[in-house]
Design a protein around this motif. Structure first.
Motif, PDB file in Angstrom:
ATOM      1  N   LEU A 285     147.852  93.770   5.918  1.00 46.19           N
ATOM      2  CA  LEU A 285     149.035  93.180   5.292  1.00 46.19           C
ATOM      3  C   LEU A 285     149.442  94.007   4.085  1.00 46.19           C
ATOM      4  O   LEU A 285     148.599  94.447   3.299  1.00 46.19           O
ATOM      5  CB  LEU A 285     148.755  91.740   4.865  1.00 46.19           C
ATOM      6  CG  LEU A 285     148.332  90.763   5.974  1.00 46.19           C
ATOM      7  CD1 LEU A 285     148.105  89.371   5.391  1.00 46.19           C
ATOM      8  CD2 LEU A 285     149.366  90.704   7.077  1.00 46.19           C
ATOM      9  N   LYS A 289     154.128  91.147  -1.083  1.00 42.03           N
ATOM     10  CA  LYS A 289     155.129  90.690  -0.123  1.00 42.03           C
ATOM     11  C   LYS A 289     154.591  89.457   0.588  1.00 42.03           C
ATOM     12  O   LYS A 289     153.415  89.404   0.956  1.00 42.03           O
ATOM     13  CB  LYS A 289     155.436  91.786   0.902  1.00 42.03           C
ATOM     14  CG  LYS A 289     156.435  91.367   1.967  1.00 42.03           C
ATOM     15  CD  LYS A 289     156.640  92.477   2.987  1.00 42.03           C
ATOM     16  CE  LYS A 289     157.589  92.045   4.095  1.00 42.03           C
ATOM     17  NZ  LYS A 289     157.766  93.112   5.112  1.00 42.03           N
ATOM     18  N   HIS A 291     154.154  87.129   3.699  1.00 46.40           N
ATOM     19  CA  HIS A 291     154.164  87.274   5.156  1.00 46.40           C
ATOM     20  C   HIS A 291     154.104  85.890   5.794  1.00 46.40           C
ATOM     21  O   HIS A 291     153.202  85.104   5.484  1.00 46.40           O
ATOM     22  CB  HIS A 291     152.965  88.102   5.628  1.00 46.40           C
ATOM     23  CG  HIS A 291     152.862  89.446   4.979  1.00 46.40           C
ATOM     24  ND1 HIS A 291     153.395  90.585   5.527  1.00 46.40           N
ATOM     25  CD2 HIS A 291     152.281  89.829   3.801  1.00 46.40           C
ATOM     26  CE1 HIS A 291     153.138  91.610   4.736  1.00 46.40           C
ATOM     27  NE2 HIS A 291     152.466  91.180   3.674  1.00 46.40           N
TER      28      HIS A 291
END
Length: 726
Positions: A285, A289, A291
């Motif tokens: 990942l 950010k 997800h």
């Protein structure tokens, strides 16, 4: 001379030939005291023993060397032929000590069942030659019983002298000399400091398999990342649960790690049913950010929806006194500027910083047979946990370490625990103190009397600490009205007749207060005291005739103001209710001795698991009710002045708002916000600001835990009870 040398070499060759003949041509045995690397691949298990009612087991394997656990495999649920395929590298320095394998069946909430054991004798291995090994499991009590087998791949490699010295150096923080105790090794430092935060929002589950007879389930989710664990709430009677919970875990591996997720069905009175599992590789990942992930459970048993965010932030540190962060005037000014009021709206989660100097301890309890101890110290702030080195064979250790934590909640409690290190078993508890961050006096060295595990009474020893906390009051106030961070590594609650009695007495105190208040009001109606009844009647008429809604927060504001001036004038003290609770806890402690606890443990935990679950629920419910009432009382008693001032600010703002704005507009704005909240943010996590505020107010038991003890009055816990027989 030449003939003599030839004869000597000939004799040596002859003796070597005889030795080789005696050994049957085999290679000479390996040195048993050298350093070796042992690579093991735990492949699978075959025909393992049945330990569950469904005809299966949930096996995992422990590796032990010289009685010490060196590896534990993952759990394979509901499988008698599990496939692990796990690789482990061990460093061994004595081939005479065999490697011990023990297989267990995992039982949630109960003691794990033994499934068999086996030995691998290391002195029979050959260097750098991979060997496939099949170990038959046995039970020492039933040697003829077939318990299945384990399949391994084993390879033994030599280690150089330099590697041996490096390994000894990496372990030296535990067994170092006095000079080495002054510096933590890099390995020890790295093992404690986390490298980032993974923020997880558990949104929902879809199409979970039914586990109950009604075709539904009561699902909850368990998360595990390294040593950290989190358990979600249970959603009853559904196959599409909506959790909407948010929590944070720490990343100790810079590359990420594997997040293990298991889904369970809650069953009262018996063991919970396993629904399914999945794993998430965090290294795949991207950072900074959010997800949105839809994770499929293994074998198509449903789907979990998560929001996962990785943040690369280092917020804790360890140093010596010589590299103290806040002792540098320039660095201190930078930190003060960082948390100044003009930066109140930047990064609301970064509330402040706390630095604690763990200096030394004196007159600790002797935990070893030699009359000494090997003490080390652990500092905890919520889920941050740092540890000092061990000082060996002393009751008066000096650590001189500086720990720095980032503060996300100014109402957090700094816990300092002292343990005695034992090589072959778990560490022994020596004492503990709990210090609310708001109670810290900056740059003041203080001696804290150590307390017992429950923090309700003193134990032997004193620890010297110096702490500094710098925070932004605006950020701290805003964070007060959001849910507090949950602690993920905690001791599980146990059924205790003593705790049940204690919580019952706490609730009884709150109920008696309400009953007395009701009796007082009823006495006004009965005209038992004419003067009091006339005054109550006039107040009732005036208030009802002139009542406005702003008078509700205004009356609470007056109550807070009255109690503040009473405390300021010395007519009342916050110690009164704390002393009453101390007396209550001591009375309960004296009613139960060790034999009662042992019989209680045998009766409840071993025989009546269903009764344990019910009693544990009642016990925790009593604790919640008692804590709620005590927190409301302590808000108005100025037990935490910061919270009382915050309550005054909110009440003033509320009274002003209600006074100038008609109630109908306020209700209209509230209703519109309530109805459109879900539309504006589908993944909003519901919370109650009032309950979040009260969760920061300490209960009476917590006030006792945070109270500082005077050394001269707390040398002997039993002496105090003898002096107070009532």
């Amino acid at each position: 001379l030449l003939r003599f040398c030839q004869s000597v070499f000939g004799t040596m060759s002859f003796l070597q030939g005889i030795n080789a003949a005696d050994n049957g041509g085999k290679q000479p045995s390996l040195p048993t005291s050298a350093m070796y690397q042992l690579d093991i691949v735990l492949k699978r298990g075959n025909n393992l023993a049945i330990r569950d009612r469904g005809g299966t087991s949930d096996p995992y394997v422990k590796f032990k060397i010289a009685g010490k656990e060196v590896f534990r495999s993952k759990i394979i649920h509901k499988n008698l032929n599990p496939v692990w395929d796990e690789r482990v590298c061990l460093i061994v320095d004595n081939l005479q000590v065999p490697l011990y394998f023990k297989v267990f069946d995992y039982d949630f909430g109960l003691q794990d069942d033994f499934m068999g054991s086996a030995y691998l004798y290391l002195d029979s291995l050959e260097l750098q030659r991979p060997l496939d090994v099949r170990l038959d499991l046995q039970d020492p009590h039933c040697p003829n019983q077939d318990l299945g087998s384990l399949e391994l791949a084993v390879t033994l490699f030599p280690r150089s002298t330099e590697d041996r010295e490096t390994m000894l150096l990496r372990r030296s923080w535990k067994r170092c000399s006095k000079q080495q105790n002054l510096r933590l090794s890099d390995l020890h430092r790295k093992s404690q400091l986390w490298r980032g935060i993974v923020s997880i929002s558990l949104i929902e589950g879809r199409n979970l398999i039914p586990m109950d007879q009604n075709g539904l389930s009561d699902p909850y989710v368990r998360f595990k990342l390294g040593p950290q664990k989190y358990k979600s709430k249970t959603i009853p009677k559904t196959l599409n649960p909506q959790w909407r919970e948010q929590f944070d875990l720490h990343l100790y591996d810079e590359e990420g790690g594997i997040l293990e997720i298991t889904v369970w069905d809650k069953d009262l009175g018996r063991r919970d049913d396993f629904i399914g599992q999945c794993q998430l590789d965090l290294s795949k990942l991207s950072r900074e950010k959010t997800h949105k992930l839809e994770l499929e459970l293994e074998e198509d048993k449903g789907t979990l929806v998560l929001l996962v965010t990785l943040t690369a932030t280092v917020a804790v540190s360890i140093s010596d006194l010589s590299v103290n962060l806040l002792d540098d005037p320039d660095r201190r000014q930078q930190i003060i500027k960082r948390y100044s009021p003009i930066r109140s709206l930047l990064n609301l989660k970064d509330v402040g910083i706390v630095q604690v100097k763990i200096l030394r301890a004196e007159e600790l309890m002797a935990a070893d047979v030699t009359g000494k101890s090997d003490p080390f110290c652990i500092a905890e702030l919520c889920n941050d946990r740092l540890q000092t080195h061990t000082v060996y064979k002393t009751l008066n250790p000096e650590w001189n370490k500086v720990f720095t934590f980032n503060v996300k909640d100014i109402h957090s409690v700094l816990e300092i625990t002292v343990y005695d290190e034992d090589r072959d078993r778990s560490a022994d508890f020596l004492g503990k103190v709990a210090i609310p961050l708001l109670n810290i006096c900056n740059s003041e060295q203080k001696a804290y009397v150590l307390k017992n595990k429950e923090l309700t009474g003193p134990t032997k020893g004193v620890i010297f600490l110096e702490a500094d906390v710098i925070f932004n009051a605006v950020k701290a106030s805003l964070r007060t009205f959001v849910p507090p961070e949950q602690k993920y590594i905690e001791e599980e609650s146990k059924v205790s007749k003593q705790m049940l009695q204690q919580n019952f007495n706490r609730v009884k105190r709150c109920v008696l207060f309400l009953i007395n208040m009701g009796s007082y009001i009823n006495s006004c109606f009965q005209w038992e005291s004419p003067r009091r009844s006339i005054c109550a009647f006039l107040i009732f008429v005036v208030v009802v005739w002139n009542f406005e809604i702003y008078m509700v927060p205004l009356s609470l504001l007056l109550l807070l103001t009255r109690n503040y001036f009473l405390l300021a004038s010395g007519k009342e003290s916050r110690e009164g209710s704390v002393q009453a609770m101390e007396d209550l806890l001591e009375d309960v402690d004296e009613e139960y001795d060790k034999d009662d606890k042992d019989s209680e443990k045998r009766g409840f935990l071993d025989k009546f698991y269903a009764v344990q679950d019910v009693i544990l629920t009642v016990q925790n419910a009593l604790d919640e009710v008692a804590s709620f009432g005590e927190r409301v009382k302590n808000t108005f008693n100025w037990s935490v002045p910061f919270l009382s001032w915050l309550a005054i600010t909110v009440l003033c703002a509320g009274a002003t708002l209600i006074y100038f704005i008609p109630l109908r507009y306020i209700v209209l704005v509230w209703g519109i916000n309530k109805f459109t909240k879900k539309l504006r943010n589908p993944y909003i996590i519901e919370n109650n600001e009032l309950l979040d505020f009260l969760s920061r107010v300490p209960s009476d038991v917590q006030l006792i835990q945070y109270k500082e003890l005077k050394p001269e009055t707390s040398l002997n816990p039993s002496k105090k009870r003898r002096n107070n027989p009532g």
